[in-house]
Every structure is written in C-alpha cells, then in structure tokens.
Design an enzyme around this catalytic site. Structure first.
Site, short mmCIF file in Angstrom:
data_model
loop_
_atom_site.label_atom_id
_atom_site.label_comp_id
_atom_site.label_asym_id
_atom_site.label_seq_id
_atom_site.Cartn_x
_atom_site.Cartn_y
_atom_site.Cartn_z
N TYR A 160 5.59 16.98 -12.00
CA TYR A 160 5.94 16.81 -12.75
C TYR A 160 5.75 17.24 -13.98
O TYR A 160 7.52 18.00 -14.99
CB TYR A 160 5.69 14.80 -13.95
CG TYR A 160 6.32 13.89 -13.09
CD1 TYR A 160 7.06 13.17 -14.28
CD2 TYR A 160 5.92 12.82 -12.45
CE1 TYR A 160 7.88 12.11 -13.22
CE2 TYR A 160 6.49 12.57 -11.14
CZ TYR A 160 7.45 11.76 -12.15
OH TYR A 160 8.31 10.50 -11.35
N LYS A 236 -6.58 10.66 -6.27
CA LYS A 236 -6.87 11.01 -4.64
C LYS A 236 -7.53 11.67 -4.58
O LYS A 236 -7.47 12.78 -3.79
CB LYS A 236 -5.22 11.34 -4.49
CG LYS A 236 -5.18 11.31 -3.43
CD LYS A 236 -5.01 9.62 -2.23
CE LYS A 236 -4.84 9.77 -1.46
NZ LYS A 236 -6.49 8.92 -0.03
N ASP A 336 -4.60 5.03 -3.54
CA ASP A 336 -4.09 4.17 -2.88
C ASP A 336 -5.14 2.77 -2.67
O ASP A 336 -4.45 1.76 -2.54
CB ASP A 336 -4.15 5.02 -1.25
CG ASP A 336 -5.51 5.34 -0.68
OD1 ASP A 336 -6.27 5.63 -1.77
OD2 ASP A 336 -5.92 4.85 0.63
N ASP A 360 2.72 6.88 -12.12
CA ASP A 360 4.46 6.63 -12.06
C ASP A 360 4.14 5.21 -11.01
O ASP A 360 4.77 4.07 -10.90
CB ASP A 360 5.42 7.59 -11.17
CG ASP A 360 6.59 7.45 -11.54
OD1 ASP A 360 7.11 6.37 -11.91
OD2 ASP A 360 7.96 8.67 -11.51
#
Length: 471
Positions: A160, A236, A336, A360
C-alpha cells in the site's frame, strides 16, 4: 487557523494531545466529518442522530459534540475541482479526531484512493478493525458468536506504499536493468524479464523496523488496556523472510524488550510450563519437548534452541508457577493458515497485528462471518500524535444513493469506536447495547431483512430511530 470554506463551530473547542501522550478532550469537542459519496449522506444523517442521542443520554447534556463539515470526494470535486482539498487535510491535522463516510476512488490519473491518501498524508499508521458478532445477524458460519477479534493492520507500508510500476514504463525497465547489471542472480528470478523487459510490471514491498514496531506496540498496548489474552503476529515470513519474516521477528523483540513483565511468548509458555509440570526436566529434554525435530537439527541449531530455553528459564521468578497464564500471550501465525483458522477456531484469536495486505484480506474475511462489511467499523490512528479518522469500511453503493435504504451500521459502529477513543465509554457502551437490542428485535435494514425470518424491514433513518429508542 482560519479556513476559506470550512465553518468552525463557535461554541466548540479543540481536542489536543497532552504531554503525557493522552488526549485532552473537552466537554464540547469539535469533530470534523466527511459525509461521503453515494449512500454517504443517507448513512451519515442516520448515524449522527445516534451519536448525539447517546451522548445526550449518557451525560445528561453536560457533553455535546460540535460537528464540522469538511469536503472530500465527489461533492468536493464538483464544487472545487479537487477530490481532496488541502484545507480538509489541514482541518484534520488541527482538530486531531474525525469521522468519514465512504469515498469514491477517482478513476484515471491522480490519487489512487482518497482513503489511502488521507492515511498517508496524516501518517495514520494503524488501521484498527474490531470484528464482533451481534446476536441475530445473519451469518454464513455455524458459530459466529465465537468471533471477537481486533485487527491492527499496518497502514503506510507494504504494497500500500504504492510503489507500483506499469510493464514497459521507464521506472519498471530501469529497475529491471539495475537488477540485471547489479543483481544477476535475482534478475534471473524475474520470469520473462530476459526475453522481454517491457512485459514485466514491478512493485516494491517496503516493511521497516520502525513502522512495524509502532504498529505492534499499539496492538500490545490495546490488548493490555482492554484485557485481551493474546496478540498474534500474522505474516508470510516463510516465503518473504526479510519483510514479513522480519515483521514477526521485530514484533517478538519489541514485546520482550518493552513489555517483559506483562507478556509471555508462546514458546516461552511451553518451556516454563514444562518446568512447572516437571521441575527436574533438563534443558535437553525441554528442547526435545518444544521442538520434536530437535534430534535431527545441526549442532548450531540445537545450540540455538538450548539458548532459547536458558533465556526462558530466567523468567521463572516472574512467570513460573503458572504466573505466565495471566500474562498477555504473544504468538505468530502464517497468513494463509490464519485465514483458515479464523474460520475453524476463531476463539483462539484476540488481537491480530499484521502488515497491510494480510490485514486487508483478514478484515474483510472476518467481516463476512459477522454480517458483512455493511456492519464492520474501522479507524485509522496515529497513537503518537493522537490523529484519528474513523470510517465506514464499505463502498459508496451509488445505486442506492438518496433512497434511505442502506445499513448505517458501519458508520454507527465507527462512531462508537471514536467515542471510546475519546474516553466517552458510557456513550460508546450505550450504542453497542442499543444496536444489539435493535437487531435482536429483528428491526433491520433490507440487507439483513432478506436473510432473517420474521424480521421487520425498515429504512436507514428508521433503523437509527429504533436504536435511539433502545438507548
């Protein structure tokens, strides 16, 4: 500061930030607001009535918000040919705390998103998204009542930051040429870069230690203040080891450095619990218990695990004997897997701290479990300067504009968050209680009515009236 187009309420006073880092909130604060585009005016008119009624009832007229309208979005563009006037930024800069409805993202050149622009210009680094179920709200999951989380999403870094270059652009080609000349090993990882540089778009994902620290610090402070049991660092890092993996590592380091007596990491809790259960357990056996693959590790890896255990054992005076169970748990989870586990065991998550893109995905996925983004509130906050903008999290829904139809819940709950941020807890609690009661009575707008048997469908304004009646 004087303004050309913004009328400052004569009877109101400014909110200021004290030297102790605590907001000074007068009984007559001036709060700027942006109505928003599309359905924005409808839901604002409904919501502001709820805010004013809750404040009036909770404080018997001793406190009153003085609302100050500022311009942004379509109305601003039509009037001033400017989607986000500098004066609006100046107002939010001066008056610290405000609220806004949904804004159109202009198509074509210019600002990619007015929401993102406001966050970046005011350095509102923490996107706060509480996700809580209200009894009776239609949900696609069996046990939505288990969902009660608060997401702290980093707002200014990650993808972003907007460092994103079109395939074939001068910037994208320059970056590829730099990689080819200076980092040939990395350049080879760019699929199709060698054959056709003009076919590759490039984005850069910056994540910094200072940016991560301030976000994670805010999440920990929030969890401690409101009595949550855990903060989960969602990342992640198994793939992006030096950005998202670093976010995780910096988070653990900050928690242990600044909140040592208030927190315990998940791995520390395993080590200490092993000693609580078996005081004679050796460091080696403790290592094997917390890491089943210990015997297959290299000597250096084993030494690292033993050092971790020795460090945790030093906490026994303050954390041993079960004391760790009363500490704030700091743990982490791969992004995930988190998206799966918030569905299968949501009760294991309280406060979540995460980089922007993960946040998000997570905030919208969680909102679906408790009724959708139509009832999901949000805030963008700088906990250092005190600046905060509370906002609807949904879009503008222009086809429903001026129909007095849509659910104002997202703005109403964002205002509840704003009142809580100001320290007006009684008014915030009153809104939560009244909203819960109204939905429990099955008095709802069309989005819920079509999924609730025996419901009474009401207009946007009528839903606000029902909430006010239940205050």
């Amino acid at each position: 500061m004087s303004y050309k187009t913004t009328a400052v309420p004569a009877d109101g006073a400014k909110i200021t930030m004290g030297a102790n880092g605590v907001l000074n909130v007068p009984n007559n604060p001036i709060l700027p607001f942006i109505e928003g585009d599309g359905t924005g005016p409808d839901i604002w008119r409904a919501s502001v009535r709820v805010f004013d009624a809750a404040v009036e009832k909770s404080y018997n007229g001793e406190r009153k918000i003085h609302w100050m309208k500022v311009q942004a979005g379509e109305e601003s563009f039509r009037t001033y040919q400017d989607w986000l006037p500098k004066e609006t930024i100046d107002v939010f800069q001066e008056y610290l705390v405000g609220i806004k409805g949904p804004l159109t993202t202009p198509i074509g050149k210019g600002i990619r998103s007015l929401n993102v622009a406001l966050r970046q210009l005011l350095d509102l680094y923490a996107c706060l998204r509480p996700v809580k179920y209200f009894t009776g709200v239609p949900s696609p999951v069996k046990h939505p009542e288990k969902v009660n989380m608060v997401i702290f999403r980093e707002n200014t870094e990650d993808i972003y930051a907007g460092i994103d270059f079109e395939a074939g652009s001068e910037q994208a080609v320059k970056i590829l040429e730099f990689l080819k000349a200076n980092m040939p090993k990395e350049f080879k990882k760019v699929r199709f870069g060698e054959s056709n540089m003009n076919s590759v778009g490039i984005g850069i994902k910056p994540i910094s230690e200072p940016g991560s620290d301030r976000l994670i610090r805010s999440a920990i402070e929030y969890a401690l203040r409101f009595g949550f049991k855990s903060v989960t660092l969602v990342h992640k890092g198994n793939i992006m080891k030096f950005t998202e993996g670093a976010f995780r590592d910096w988070g653990y380091a900050l928690a242990q450095r600044e909140y040592r007596n208030d927190i315990v990491t998940q791995r520390e809790s395993w080590i200490i619990d092993n000693v609580d259960r078996k005081p004679s357990i050796s460091v080696e056996d403790n290592a094997k218990a917390i890491d089943p693959g210990y015997d297959m590790m290299t000597d250096d890896q084993q030494a690292e695990i033993r050092a971790e255990i020795e460090a945790a054992l030093k906490l026994m005076p303050t954390h041993g004997g079960g004391k760790w169970k009363k500490k704030l748990m700091i743990k982490d989870s791969i992004a995930d897997i988190t998206l799966q586990q918030v569905l299968t065991r949501p009760e294991e998550f309280d406060v979540i701290a995460t980089p922007n893109l993960n946040g998000d995905y997570l905030s919208d996925a969680l909102a679906a479990q408790i009724g959708g983004i139509g009832i999901a509130p949000g805030a963008n906050i700088n906990y250092v300067s005190g600046h905060a903008i509370f906002e609807a999290t949904h879009g503008t829904a222009p086809k429903y504009a001026n129909l007095d139809k849509v659910n104002p819940g997202s703005v109403i709950l964002s205002g509840e968050m704003m009142l809580r941020y100001l320290g007006w807890i009684e008014a915030a609690d009153a809104i939560i209680s009244a909203l819960d009661k109204t939905i429990g009575q099955k008095i709802v707008t069309y989005d819920f009515a079509r999924m609730m048997e025996g419901s009474k469908e009401v207009k946007c304004s009528e839903f606000a009236s029902a909430i006010i009646a239940n205050l």
